[in-house]
Design a protein around this motif. Sequence first.
Motif, PDB file in Angstrom:
ATOM      1  N   THR A   1       0.843  -1.197   0.000  1.00 15.13           N
ATOM      2  CA  THR A   1       0.000   0.000   0.000  1.00 15.13           C
ATOM      3  C   THR A   1       0.879   1.247   0.000  1.00 15.13           C
ATOM      4  O   THR A   1       1.932   1.279   0.648  1.00 15.13           O
ATOM      5  CB  THR A   1      -0.915   0.002   1.228  1.00 15.13           C
ATOM      6  OG1 THR A   1      -1.735  -1.160   1.200  1.00 15.13           O
ATOM      7  CG2 THR A   1      -1.800   1.230   1.246  1.00 15.13           C
ATOM      8  N   ILE A   2       0.451   2.268  -0.711  1.00 22.10           N
ATOM      9  CA  ILE A   2       1.190   3.539  -0.733  1.00 22.10           C
ATOM     10  C   ILE A   2       0.322   4.625  -0.106  1.00 22.10           C
ATOM     11  O   ILE A   2      -0.910   4.578  -0.187  1.00 22.10           O
ATOM     12  CB  ILE A   2       1.592   3.933  -2.172  1.00 22.10           C
ATOM     13  CG1 ILE A   2       0.350   4.088  -3.056  1.00 22.10           C
ATOM     14  CG2 ILE A   2       2.544   2.914  -2.757  1.00 22.10           C
ATOM     15  CD1 ILE A   2       0.675   4.579  -4.457  1.00 22.10           C
ATOM     16  N   LEU A   3       0.977   5.580   0.527  1.00 23.59           N
ATOM     17  CA  LEU A   3       0.292   6.709   1.169  1.00 23.59           C
ATOM     18  C   LEU A   3       0.986   7.991   0.728  1.00 23.59           C
ATOM     19  O   LEU A   3       2.204   8.138   0.901  1.00 23.59           O
ATOM     20  CB  LEU A   3       0.334   6.578   2.688  1.00 23.59           C
ATOM     21  CG  LEU A   3      -0.341   7.699   3.483  1.00 23.59           C
ATOM     22  CD1 LEU A   3      -1.836   7.722   3.218  1.00 23.59           C
ATOM     23  CD2 LEU A   3      -0.071   7.525   4.972  1.00 23.59           C
ATOM     24  N   LYS A   4       0.207   8.895   0.155  1.00 25.52           N
ATOM     25  CA  LYS A   4       0.753  10.162  -0.311  1.00 25.52           C
ATOM     26  C   LYS A   4      -0.074  11.298   0.255  1.00 25.52           C
ATOM     27  O   LYS A   4      -1.291  11.168   0.424  1.00 25.52           O
ATOM     28  CB  LYS A   4       0.758  10.230  -1.842  1.00 25.52           C
ATOM     29  CG  LYS A   4       1.658   9.186  -2.505  1.00 25.52           C
ATOM     30  CD  LYS A   4       1.680   9.339  -4.011  1.00 25.52           C
ATOM     31  CE  LYS A   4       2.616   8.301  -4.641  1.00 25.52           C
ATOM     32  NZ  LYS A   4       2.694   8.463  -6.108  1.00 25.52           N
ATOM     33  N   VAL A   5       0.614  12.436   0.550  1.00 24.13           N
ATOM     34  CA  VAL A   5      -0.046  13.649   1.034  1.00 24.13           C
ATOM     35  C   VAL A   5       0.219  14.748   0.016  1.00 24.13           C
ATOM     36  O   VAL A   5       1.381  15.096  -0.245  1.00 24.13           O
ATOM     37  CB  VAL A   5       0.460  14.055   2.425  1.00 24.13           C
ATOM     38  CG1 VAL A   5      -0.298  15.286   2.917  1.00 24.13           C
ATOM     39  CG2 VAL A   5       0.320  12.904   3.403  1.00 24.13           C
ATOM     40  N   LEU A   6      -0.839  15.277  -0.548  1.00 21.31           N
ATOM     41  CA  LEU A   6      -0.726  16.257  -1.619  1.00 21.31           C
ATOM     42  C   LEU A   6      -1.238  17.601  -1.122  1.00 21.31           C
ATOM     43  O   LEU A   6      -2.327  17.700  -0.558  1.00 21.31           O
ATOM     44  CB  LEU A   6      -1.553  15.805  -2.836  1.00 21.31           C
ATOM     45  CG  LEU A   6      -1.393  14.344  -3.275  1.00 21.31           C
ATOM     46  CD1 LEU A   6      -2.322  14.054  -4.447  1.00 21.31           C
ATOM     47  CD2 LEU A   6       0.046  14.041  -3.633  1.00 21.31           C
TER      48      LEU A   6
END
Length: 591
Positions: free
Chosen positions: A198-203
């Motif tokens: 799983t990947i987690l990104k904050v934009l």
Amino acid sequence: MRTLSLNARVVLITSSSIVISVALILFIAYDRLVRDFEQVLTERQALQTSAVASRVNEELTIRLNALSAFASVLTDGGNLLPLPQLQTILGRQPTLERLFGGGLLIFDGQNVAVAENRFIPNRLGTSYADRPHFKRAMQARTPIVSRPIIGRTTGLPLLSFLAPIESDDGDLLGLAGGTINLAEVGLLPEDIKTDEGTILKVLDTGNFIQVDAMHKGQPAPDLPNPGEDPLIDAALSGISFGVVTDLSGQQWVYTTQHLDRLGWLFLSAAPYEQAIEPARASFRSFLWISILAMLPLLLITYVVSSAATRQLGGMTKKITRMAADSSSAQRLTTKGPAETRNLAKAFNTLMEEREALDLLKNQFVSNVSHELRTPLTSINGALKLLQSGSTGELPPKASTMVELALRNGQQLQSLITDLLDFEKAVAGKLSVQMHNIDVIDAIEAACAGNQPMARHYSVRIVAESDNNLSVFADPARLRQVLDNFISNAIKHSPVGSTVTVRATSTVSGVVRITVSDQGPGVPEHFLPQLFQRFAQAEAGSNRAKAGTGLGLAICWELAHLMSGKVGYDYSEGAHFWLELPESDHQGEEHL
């Protein structure tokens, strides 16, 4: 192409229906499983993004609450504390310094910086009244945090926190402020756990930077250009969840969570295989269960179909036997389903009508034969007298015509005799007188009696027999059978050929008399009807017209009356044979 039986068709249709139904159920179940696991994975990703957003929001709330508490000690109840006292208070805030690594500031009522805990050139004495978040703080009079601000010279993202300083009467005296350099003090929780893959990104949707990819002392990385990362493009599209395929062809299930305070978008994505693989595992289990459940259904289908059509198969065999044996008077059993009972009743009615017609026909033939026999005997007798010259010598042409008329009259009398004999045999009224008979004498007598016919057809007759053979039979009926076999052999033999009558003894105490010719034999398609009445293999030939079609049927009946049997085989010629018990082996029923 071979036609399938009714049982096979029922089994095929039912089995196909079961298999198709199970296949549709499996297809629907698999689709439902994939959708359910996709939904579960989506919900799990949503919980994960929501948890991260909540943790970040908690971090912001902690800092705002701490800053608000700090602001409450910067007033004596009516005014801001004197500047030296403010500087002293700023120097004694180790907890706030850890929370606000970018520094603490105090602003007066005109949003001018009057005190700071960390010296920054040209910051004190500067008015920030034109900044949007200062305006918002002045209007709301509640602790606020600004959206990330990109430093003009450093390119580093900063967060500015403001808390109102109010007098006891509620007048706004100024603002307490704190800043965070996001490249140095991260708000993202380090202990957050994500599933494997799983990947987690904050934009940052305001500045179009990727917050989670920042490194200390380095400018914030910009978001990829449109089309370079389909996953980020899908997140920024405003659709909060879905399935997207990246440039490598891999599918992802993603969800997003927006944090309004900062304008951040939290993106969590997991490989679509995490939804497919559990669905496949569950589907495989369901598939095996379905197959195991389907096998008994197919077996039951076969058993039930066989049971339903078994009676029809039995009826078909019985009808076939009746068709092969025209004298059979069996009836079908009227049991089973209504359709089968109705079929049996209809067939039985048809059999009764056939028997009634046969009886009427037999009576008619018998009556006509009896009526014709007496005048025909007189006619033949008169012709014999004419032929013998009792009335005087006849002219040559008249003698020839009398001979022709006598020959045809004798043939007609033979036909009538065959008809009467067969009717007696069918009715069980034909009697036999059993005696011990010398076989060679019987064969020679039959051959001698058929010599005129053999000369007419230019055929030679030869008699052969083992020594001292005798049978237990009716002499007249034996002669009748032999005459029929020999006359048939003569009529169907090539000109100049030989008809052989041979008698041999078998080890079982049975004498076989075989009449062989060198003709083409009986056509294979005609063999099942060979010994049936009125049956002729050459129905359209001149030779066939010379017979009645009853001869072989009468031979069959006579052989059984004498405890024997007749048969036929072909091997370099046609061979009709008659088997009778030897004199020393006759049955007790004839004693």
